[in-house]
Design a protein around this motif. Sequence first.
Motif, mmCIF file in Angstrom:
data_model
loop_
_atom_site.group_PDB
_atom_site.id
_atom_site.type_symbol
_atom_site.label_atom_id
_atom_site.label_comp_id
_atom_site.label_asym_id
_atom_site.label_seq_id
_atom_site.Cartn_x
_atom_site.Cartn_y
_atom_site.Cartn_z
ATOM 1 N N GLN A 1 3.558 9.404 16.524
ATOM 2 C CA GLN A 1 2.564 10.020 17.202
ATOM 3 C C GLN A 1 1.286 10.350 16.131
ATOM 4 O OE1 GLN A 1 1.824 10.295 20.296
ATOM 5 N NE2 GLN A 1 4.055 9.557 20.941
ATOM 6 N N LEU A 2 1.907 10.899 15.172
ATOM 7 C CA LEU A 2 0.819 11.213 14.172
ATOM 8 C C LEU A 2 -0.040 9.869 13.377
ATOM 9 C CD1 LEU A 2 2.357 14.213 12.117
ATOM 10 C CD2 LEU A 2 0.649 14.200 13.743
ATOM 11 N N ALA A 3 0.780 8.704 13.559
ATOM 12 C CA ALA A 3 0.159 7.455 13.035
ATOM 13 C C ALA A 3 -0.988 6.883 14.194
ATOM 14 C CB ALA A 3 1.235 6.426 12.798
ATOM 15 N N ARG A 4 -1.036 7.509 15.273
ATOM 16 C CA ARG A 4 -2.077 6.682 16.048
ATOM 17 C C ARG A 4 -3.463 7.240 15.742
ATOM 18 N NH1 ARG A 4 -0.440 9.706 22.056
ATOM 19 N NH2 ARG A 4 -1.811 7.848 22.706
ATOM 20 N N GLU A 5 -4.278 6.305 16.008
ATOM 21 C CA GLU A 5 -5.512 6.074 15.691
ATOM 22 C C GLU A 5 -6.921 6.278 16.599
ATOM 23 O OE1 GLU A 5 -5.628 2.297 13.957
ATOM 24 O OE2 GLU A 5 -4.566 2.640 12.184
ATOM 25 N N GLY A 6 -8.029 6.392 16.195
ATOM 26 C CA GLY A 6 -9.364 6.625 17.019
ATOM 27 C C GLY A 6 -8.756 7.861 18.034
ATOM 28 N N ASP A 7 -9.509 7.675 19.308
ATOM 29 C CA ASP A 7 -9.418 8.869 20.025
ATOM 30 C C ASP A 7 -7.714 9.441 20.402
ATOM 31 O OD1 ASP A 7 -11.925 9.100 20.377
ATOM 32 O OD2 ASP A 7 -12.257 7.838 22.000
ATOM 33 N N ALA A 8 -6.933 8.180 20.399
ATOM 34 C CA ALA A 8 -5.626 8.683 20.489
ATOM 35 C C ALA A 8 -5.034 9.563 19.567
ATOM 36 C CB ALA A 8 -4.607 7.435 20.700
ATOM 37 N N ARG A 9 -5.614 9.974 18.540
ATOM 38 C CA ARG A 9 -5.091 10.814 17.578
ATOM 39 C C ARG A 9 -4.882 12.457 18.101
ATOM 40 N NH1 ARG A 9 -7.639 8.657 12.401
ATOM 41 N NH2 ARG A 9 -5.880 7.724 11.145
ATOM 42 N N HIS A 10 -5.932 12.494 18.855
ATOM 43 C CA HIS A 10 -5.870 14.034 19.544
ATOM 44 C C HIS A 10 -4.712 14.128 20.452
ATOM 45 C CE1 HIS A 10 -9.788 14.589 18.274
ATOM 46 N NE2 HIS A 10 -10.264 13.527 18.965
ATOM 47 N N SER A 11 -4.093 13.051 21.260
ATOM 48 C CA SER A 11 -2.944 13.079 21.934
ATOM 49 C C SER A 11 -1.794 13.140 20.957
ATOM 50 C CB SER A 11 -3.046 11.896 23.157
ATOM 51 O OG SER A 11 -1.744 11.933 23.874
ATOM 52 N N GLY A 12 -2.079 12.194 20.101
ATOM 53 C CA GLY A 12 -0.927 12.209 19.107
ATOM 54 C C GLY A 12 -0.526 13.293 18.498
ATOM 55 N N VAL A 13 -1.306 14.117 18.092
ATOM 56 C CA VAL A 13 -1.083 15.413 17.618
ATOM 57 C C VAL A 13 -0.445 16.388 18.587
ATOM 58 C CG1 VAL A 13 -2.176 17.718 16.673
ATOM 59 C CG2 VAL A 13 -2.987 15.524 15.881
ATOM 60 N N HIS A 14 -0.678 16.229 19.521
ATOM 61 C CA HIS A 14 -0.254 17.358 20.799
ATOM 62 C C HIS A 14 1.163 16.805 20.881
ATOM 63 C CE1 HIS A 14 0.721 19.557 24.293
ATOM 64 N NE2 HIS A 14 0.482 18.649 25.190
ATOM 65 N N GLN A 15 1.568 15.380 21.208
ATOM 66 C CA GLN A 15 3.007 14.973 21.351
ATOM 67 C C GLN A 15 3.745 15.092 20.019
ATOM 68 O OE1 GLN A 15 3.859 13.916 24.000
ATOM 69 N NE2 GLN A 15 1.938 14.350 25.164
ATOM 70 N N ALA A 16 3.195 15.095 18.730
ATOM 71 C CA ALA A 16 4.016 15.421 17.616
ATOM 72 C C ALA A 16 4.382 16.888 17.746
ATOM 73 C CB ALA A 16 2.914 15.074 16.344
ATOM 74 N N ARG A 17 3.587 17.647 17.923
ATOM 75 C CA ARG A 17 3.970 19.421 17.916
ATOM 76 C C ARG A 17 5.114 19.327 18.914
ATOM 77 N NH1 ARG A 17 0.602 23.029 19.436
ATOM 78 N NH2 ARG A 17 1.401 24.504 17.933
ATOM 79 N N LYS A 18 4.989 18.880 20.159
ATOM 80 C CA LYS A 18 5.988 18.878 21.018
ATOM 81 C C LYS A 18 7.067 18.340 20.634
ATOM 82 C CE LYS A 18 4.986 17.843 25.544
ATOM 83 N NZ LYS A 18 4.317 17.430 26.642
ATOM 84 N N SER A 19 7.285 17.260 19.970
ATOM 85 C CA SER A 19 8.592 16.747 19.277
ATOM 86 C C SER A 19 9.047 17.662 18.557
ATOM 87 C CB SER A 19 8.154 15.168 19.013
ATOM 88 O OG SER A 19 8.252 14.381 19.586
ATOM 89 N N LEU A 20 8.091 18.170 17.498
ATOM 90 C CA LEU A 20 8.669 19.407 16.516
ATOM 91 C C LEU A 20 9.333 20.420 17.186
ATOM 92 C CD1 LEU A 20 5.750 18.862 13.835
ATOM 93 C CD2 LEU A 20 8.037 17.696 13.582
ATOM 94 N N ARG A 21 8.675 20.972 17.983
ATOM 95 C CA ARG A 21 8.993 22.067 18.748
ATOM 96 C C ARG A 21 10.818 21.586 19.398
ATOM 97 N NH1 ARG A 21 3.735 23.299 20.983
ATOM 98 N NH2 ARG A 21 4.352 22.421 22.955
ATOM 99 N N ARG A 22 10.825 20.548 20.005
ATOM 100 C CA ARG A 22 12.055 20.284 20.507
ATOM 101 C C ARG A 22 13.086 20.138 19.433
ATOM 102 N NH1 ARG A 22 8.949 15.583 23.586
ATOM 103 N NH2 ARG A 22 8.407 16.459 25.076
ATOM 104 N N VAL A 23 12.950 19.730 18.335
ATOM 105 C CA VAL A 23 13.809 19.792 17.139
ATOM 106 C C VAL A 23 14.252 21.206 16.735
ATOM 107 C CG1 VAL A 23 13.888 19.124 14.794
ATOM 108 C CG2 VAL A 23 12.929 17.400 16.171
#
Length: 286
Positions: A44-66
Amino acid sequence: MPKASPAPPPEASPPEPAPPAAKPATGEALRDFALAELANAVRQLAREGDARHSGVHQARKSLRRVRATLALARRGLGGPGRRLDEELGRLCRGLSPLRDGQALVEALGRLGPTAPPALQAQLPQAIGLAEARREGLLARALARDPEFARRRARIGQFAGRLARLPWGEVRDKHVARAVARSERRLARARKRVARQPGHDERWHVLRRRLRRLRQQDHLLLGLSPSLRPAGGVPLDEAAALGEAQDDVLLLRHCGSHSPFPPDLRRALRALARERLQRVRDATNGA
């Protein structure tokens, strides 16, 4: 005397059915789930362009699940598991400003139907200002950590440490105790909110406790349903507090460092306070 014909050969017995595949032990299943979430955070953190915003959100969700997974196994994993959880928490909090930048844009977009006509006319300006702020936050973060390479490498290191934790020591009884602990913490958070309904931090803690229990419930649904929270997780309460988070975010960005001009700030603050109070009254009276 005629010769007796030879007896027919015995029929071959059918092959024994293959034994069912062994179900992974609880600790191994939790480990595999957590490693998959860390791998997703890197993607998710490797996403580019406008998808980076969503990537940060999804990355944080994954980290919270861990982190929710580590909490379930905390008695078996001991000190190394707790230290890893603390470092994951710091990484997750470091991404919070970037997520808030995007969440503010989304919250303003959802205001439309509920905003009074005068504010509706100002929403395009508000969204434009919030988008500019969001892009500035992202640009500064990428200047310090191009392509989020440092963060992604760090998550990879976390995955190596997580894989080496003593997951074989984790037992069902450890998970059951961890679930019970999450339920007790949620119950205490509800009591504190009931005693101090005007205390913002109490509501923040309640939302976090509820989110943690929901994450653990969802995880165990697929891995070990018998260990799920006995009382279940109230989805209506979770949904209400999730919606209220929009208003908390708006209020946070209507202070002295607001991206909005004073008249827009006052209008947003008034609407957010009204909506937030309505949700909290309904939740606290349930």
